[in-house]
Design a protein around this motif. Structure first.
Motif, PDB file in Angstrom:
ATOM      1  N   LEU A   1      74.138 -33.719-104.381  1.00 41.90           N
ATOM      2  CA  LEU A   1      74.897 -32.473-103.425  1.00 41.90           C
ATOM      3  C   LEU A   1      76.123 -32.306-103.594  1.00 41.90           C
ATOM      4  O   LEU A   1      76.762 -31.177-103.438  1.00 41.90           O
ATOM      5  CB  LEU A   1      74.349 -32.498-102.020  1.00 41.90           C
ATOM      6  N   ASN A   2      77.018 -33.264-103.622  1.00 36.96           N
ATOM      7  CA  ASN A   2      78.487 -33.254-103.529  1.00 36.96           C
ATOM      8  C   ASN A   2      79.048 -34.539-104.428  1.00 36.96           C
ATOM      9  O   ASN A   2      79.579 -35.329-103.940  1.00 36.96           O
ATOM     10  CB  ASN A   2      78.942 -33.342-102.148  1.00 36.96           C
ATOM     11  N   PRO A   3      78.853 -34.334-105.880  1.00 34.65           N
ATOM     12  CA  PRO A   3      79.356 -35.476-106.512  1.00 34.65           C
ATOM     13  C   PRO A   3      80.858 -35.851-106.428  1.00 34.65           C
ATOM     14  O   PRO A   3      81.187 -37.091-106.662  1.00 34.65           O
ATOM     15  CB  PRO A   3      79.195 -34.835-108.030  1.00 34.65           C
ATOM     16  N   HIS A   4      81.719 -34.854-105.895  1.00 34.19           N
ATOM     17  CA  HIS A   4      83.044 -35.095-105.806  1.00 34.19           C
ATOM     18  C   HIS A   4      83.310 -36.029-104.506  1.00 34.19           C
ATOM     19  O   HIS A   4      84.184 -36.779-104.332  1.00 34.19           O
ATOM     20  CB  HIS A   4      83.654 -33.932-105.936  1.00 34.19           C
ATOM     21  N   ASP A   5      82.779 -35.681-103.448  1.00 31.35           N
ATOM     22  CA  ASP A   5      82.672 -36.261-101.976  1.00 31.35           C
ATOM     23  C   ASP A   5      81.244 -36.505-101.377  1.00 31.35           C
ATOM     24  O   ASP A   5      81.317 -35.695-100.511  1.00 31.35           O
ATOM     25  CB  ASP A   5      83.908 -35.502-101.134  1.00 31.35           C
ATOM     26  N   PRO A   6      80.610 -37.495-101.891  1.00 31.20           N
ATOM     27  CA  PRO A   6      79.338 -37.833-101.249  1.00 31.20           C
ATOM     28  C   PRO A   6      79.434 -37.898 -99.852  1.00 31.20           C
ATOM     29  O   PRO A   6      78.482 -37.689 -99.039  1.00 31.20           O
ATOM     30  CB  PRO A   6      78.678 -38.950-101.994  1.00 31.20           C
ATOM     31  N   SER A   7      80.609 -38.463 -99.385  1.00 29.05           N
ATOM     32  CA  SER A   7      80.586 -38.954 -97.853  1.00 29.05           C
ATOM     33  C   SER A   7      80.423 -37.688 -97.020  1.00 29.05           C
ATOM     34  O   SER A   7      80.355 -37.665 -95.686  1.00 29.05           O
ATOM     35  CB  SER A   7      81.863 -39.583 -97.609  1.00 29.05           C
ATOM     36  N   LYS A   8      80.855 -36.539 -97.645  1.00 31.07           N
ATOM     37  CA  LYS A   8      80.654 -35.302 -96.738  1.00 31.07           C
ATOM     38  C   LYS A   8      79.191 -34.579 -97.221  1.00 31.07           C
ATOM     39  O   LYS A   8      79.073 -33.465 -96.566  1.00 31.07           O
ATOM     40  CB  LYS A   8      81.767 -34.124 -97.229  1.00 31.07           C
TER      41      LYS A   8
END
Ligand SMILES: NC(=O)c1ccc[n+]([C@@H]2O[C@H](COP(=O)([O-])OP(=O)(O)OC[C@H]3O[C@@H](n4cnc5c(N)ncnc54)[C@H](OP(=O)(O)O)[C@@H]3O)[C@@H](O)[C@H]2O)c1
Length: 253
Positions: free
Chosen positions: A52-59
């Motif tokens: 869903l968010n390869p750049h910032d999976p923590s979000k």
């Protein structure tokens, strides 16, 4: 068609690493939304978060035990600070116990009731204030066929899902004037971790026999309904329950 677009919307799917939640998360992402998911296990959500968010999976993945109202309030605050106001909330958390009612213990009852019903109440009340302040929002609650008829060996599940339909209508009535729409989807039978090993072969057979289309649903067949209810195409749809059950509930003899 633009009216079905989710461009510019923030969506959170509780239970988004599950079978149905995962399909909805991907469909919302493909529809243009910024999507995050929540569940109890970060490791279970890791793959989906990367997707869903390869750049910032923590979000993209947040830990919550949705049975706890305080954890849901904390989740709403954290997600708002990370992503901004959530425009679309999907309550897709759930569990079941398939067992004769006479054998159900209080703990087993509470697990189902708290996971399926109490969590929906408090997730809605945690996220709705931000939507109300914004003057718009959509909540999609995943109910079940079991909300609408008797469900042998799953009485606590059935009661919890009837409650979800009831909450959906009450919240729709309460928040419609604030621009917040609350709807439910009633899925028929879809093979996921929820029922794969819990349902006996004979129960699975009955589930397909009683369905007008004589089969279980494919998970991707739920995506359209979830996108529709979240989108502006459903701008005047509020308090409804959309069945995606292959005609199961419409079938008589
Ligand atoms: N499959 C069907 O045929 C069917 C039919 C009708 C309705 N439904 C409903 O669809 C929803 C999704 O079910 P599914 O079939 O996709 O099953 P699933 O794959 O087992 O997904 C259930 C999800 O709920 C999450 N969850 C469970 N307890 C939670 C808790 N206390 N806090 C936060 N998250 C929790 C799980 O994540 P964690 O375990 O990581 O927390 C998981 O992501 C459920 O509400 C279910 O009742 C399913």
């Amino acid at each position: 068609m633009d009216v079905f677009s989710l461009n510019g919307k923030n969506a959170l799917i509780i239970g988004g690493a599950g079978g149905i939640g995962g399909v909805i998360a991907r469909a919302y992402r493909d529809g243009g939304a910024r999507v995050a998911i929540a569940g109890r296990s970060l490791s279970k959500m890791a793959l989906m978060a990367d997707e869903l968010n390869p750049h910032d999976p923590s979000k993209a993945a947040y830990v919550v035990d949705a049975r706890q109202p305080s954890a849901l309030s904390k989740l709403a605050a954290t997600v708002r600070s990370d992503l901004g106001t959530i425009d679309v909330l999907v309550n897709c958390q759930g569990t079941t116990t398939i067992k004769p009612a006479l054998e159900i213990t209080e703990d087993e009852y509470d697990l189902v009731a708290d996971t399926n019903l109490k969590s929906v109440f408090f997730a809605c009340t945690a996220f709705a204030p931000h939507m109300i302040a914004k003057g718009s929002g959509a909540i999609v609650n995943i109910a079940s066929l079991a909300a609408h008829s008797g469900w042998s060996q799953a009485a606590s599940y059935s009661a919890s899902k009837s409650g979800v339909v009831s909450l959906t209508q009450s919240f729709a009535a309460e928040w419609g004037q604030d621009g917040v729409r609350v709807n439910a989807i009633t899925p028929g039978f879809f093979m996921t971790d929820l029922n794969r090993s819990r349902m006996s072969d004979s129960r699975k057979q009955r589930a397909t026999d009683r369905c007008a289309m004589k089969r279980m649903g494919e998970l991707c067949e739920l995506a359209g309904a979830a996108v529709y209810l979240a989108s502006d195409a459903a701008g005047f749809v509020n308090g409804s329950t959309l069945r995606v059950d292959g005609g199961y509930l419409s079938s008589g003899i």
